[in-house]
Design a protein around this motif. Structure first.
Motif, short mmCIF file in Angstrom:
data_model
loop_
_atom_site.label_atom_id
_atom_site.label_comp_id
_atom_site.label_asym_id
_atom_site.label_seq_id
_atom_site.Cartn_x
_atom_site.Cartn_y
_atom_site.Cartn_z
N HIS A 90 23.68 -31.33 7.71
CA HIS A 90 22.93 -32.58 7.55
C HIS A 90 23.75 -33.81 7.93
O HIS A 90 23.22 -34.83 8.36
CB HIS A 90 22.40 -32.71 6.12
N GLY A 112 19.63 -27.43 3.77
CA GLY A 112 20.24 -27.30 2.45
C GLY A 112 19.34 -27.85 1.37
O GLY A 112 18.12 -27.87 1.52
N ASN A 113 19.93 -28.31 0.27
CA ASN A 113 19.12 -28.76 -0.87
C ASN A 113 18.38 -30.05 -0.53
O ASN A 113 18.63 -30.70 0.48
CB ASN A 113 19.99 -28.93 -2.13
N LYS A 114 17.46 -30.41 -1.41
CA LYS A 114 16.57 -31.54 -1.14
C LYS A 114 17.32 -32.86 -1.00
O LYS A 114 16.90 -33.75 -0.26
CB LYS A 114 15.50 -31.64 -2.22
N ASN A 115 18.46 -33.00 -1.68
CA ASN A 115 19.23 -34.23 -1.57
C ASN A 115 19.77 -34.42 -0.15
O ASN A 115 19.81 -35.54 0.38
CB ASN A 115 20.40 -34.23 -2.57
N LYS A 116 20.19 -33.31 0.46
CA LYS A 116 20.68 -33.39 1.84
C LYS A 116 19.55 -33.76 2.80
O LYS A 116 19.72 -34.57 3.70
CB LYS A 116 21.32 -32.06 2.25
N LYS A 118 16.93 -35.39 1.98
CA LYS A 118 16.59 -36.79 1.69
C LYS A 118 17.51 -37.75 2.44
O LYS A 118 17.07 -38.77 2.97
CB LYS A 118 16.67 -37.05 0.18
N HIS A 141 10.57 -18.28 6.39
CA HIS A 141 11.12 -18.05 5.05
C HIS A 141 10.85 -16.61 4.60
O HIS A 141 9.75 -16.09 4.78
CB HIS A 141 10.51 -19.03 4.06
N THR A 166 7.97 -30.76 2.62
CA THR A 166 9.29 -31.25 2.17
C THR A 166 9.50 -32.69 2.63
O THR A 166 9.98 -33.54 1.87
CB THR A 166 10.41 -30.35 2.75
#
Length: 354
Positions: A90, A112-116, A118, A141, A166
């Protein structure tokens, strides 16, 4: 645009640099460089050649910081928008957004995770960049594969929907989508299913289509079918070949459907026992000399004077071979005779005068 016969689906319009994609904007042709992105000189040289061939939007991979740092240098030397292709990292997506990219191609699921995700979205929002979600048959998936019976149109479409949601959950809607497979029928089914439920603009392609000959046929069938159904806003022909070939094939697909009408369109007969001229050699040489001309014309190269002008009546100009000479005709009407050894020179001169 000459696609009056095609009832094109109206999708949401986004901007990739200064080029609109979707809505009623012209369908664009894209390619991807195969140089090392950090090799700025080679990358620029290839992109400029692609521009000359008619490329509207270029994509290249950003694999490390050096690639990301090269974006601005490349951008200063070219004239078409840049889509950067990011896998997994990211931070490289953010660097690319800050470094001059016009669009970011990612799969949120592999960032990766949602913070990345975001952080990437916030960078794209700040710089006014769209995101292309690139789903293909190899990136579905696992839970969807298990739930929906493996790789099929449903699992590809649901993977795309999940990626879209997402981004939408982060209040981001400047999205275009691709749903590629190497199988033509699977690609067609996936795009058709997605088009029924979403109005995001679609980037069409058959992924990993193969060598030039095989890949051109698979791409023409898949992309051409979808365009004829009114589906698709931008296209890329994926060939294991010189990227210039991707543009040539892509533009021919659009020309064949009367979606693209600029440039020379050559029509020629398949030859038969009536042919008294080396038409194969003539067409090969004509393609090199005539194709680069910017005239919006249909040019016919026919093997004999018996059927030539009649069969090619819709051509703007053409020649039909005979014994040692050929006739030159316009809109089916014979204009004059030309010696065989002077055919192409006379034809090019006439085209340039039109």
């Amino acid at each position: 645009m000459g696609d009056e016969m095609i009832n094109r689906k109206q999708t949401k319009q986004i901007m990739v640099g200064n080029i609109p994609v979707g809505g009623d904007a012209p369908i664009t042709v894209q390619s991807m460089t195969n140089t090392k992105t950090k090799d700025v000189e080679s990358t620029v040289k290839q992109i400029l050649a692609l521009e000359d061939a008619g490329c509207d939007i270029i994509r290249f991979a950003v694999n490390d910081r050096e690639d990301a740092e090269a974006i601005l240098k490349i951008k200063k030397s070219i004239h078409i928008p840049i889509v950067v292709d990011i896998q997994f990292d990211h931070k490289l997506a953010i660097m690319s957004a800050e470094g001059g990219a016009d669009c970011i191609r990612i799969n949120p699921g592999n960032i990766g995770n949602k913070n990345k995700v975001k952080e990437v979205v916030e960078a794209c929002k700040y710089h006014g960049l769209p995101i292309r979600i690139g789903v293909n048959s190899g990136s579905i998936h696992q839970d969807l594969l298990d739930e929906l019976g493996g790789v099929n149109a449903k699992s590809i479409v649901q993977s795309a929907i999940r990626e879209i949601e997402t981004l939408e959950d982060l209040n981001f809607f400047d999205i275009k989508v691709s749903l590629k497979a190497s199988n033509v029928n699977l690609s067609i089914d996936s795009y058709k299913e997605f088009s029924k439920i979403s109005d995001y603009p679609l980037h069409l392609g058959i992924t990993e289509a193969g060598p030039a000959f095989q890949g051109a046929i698979k791409s023409a069938l898949g992309i051409g079918y979808l365009l004829r159904e009114g589906i698709g806003d931008t296209i890329r022909v994926s060939l294991t070949s010189d990227p210039i070939e991707e543009i040539r094939v892509g533009r021919e697909i659009l020309k064949s459907l009367d979606i693209l009408t600029d440039g020379i369109d050559i029509v020629s007969c398949p030859t038969c026992a009536r042919t008294n001229i080396d038409l194969l050699k003539l067409v090969e040489e004509a393609e090199k000399r005539i194709s680069p001309l910017k005239n919006n014309l249909k040019v016919a190269l026919m093997g004999c004077a018996v059927n030539g002008p009649g069969e090619a009546r819709e051509a703007d100009i053409g020649i039909a071979g005979g014994h040692g000479e050929a006739i030159l005709f316009k809109k089916g009407k014979i204009i004059k005779k030309i010696p065989e050894d002077n055919l192409l020179d006379e034809l090019v001169k006439e085209i340039e005068n039109m």
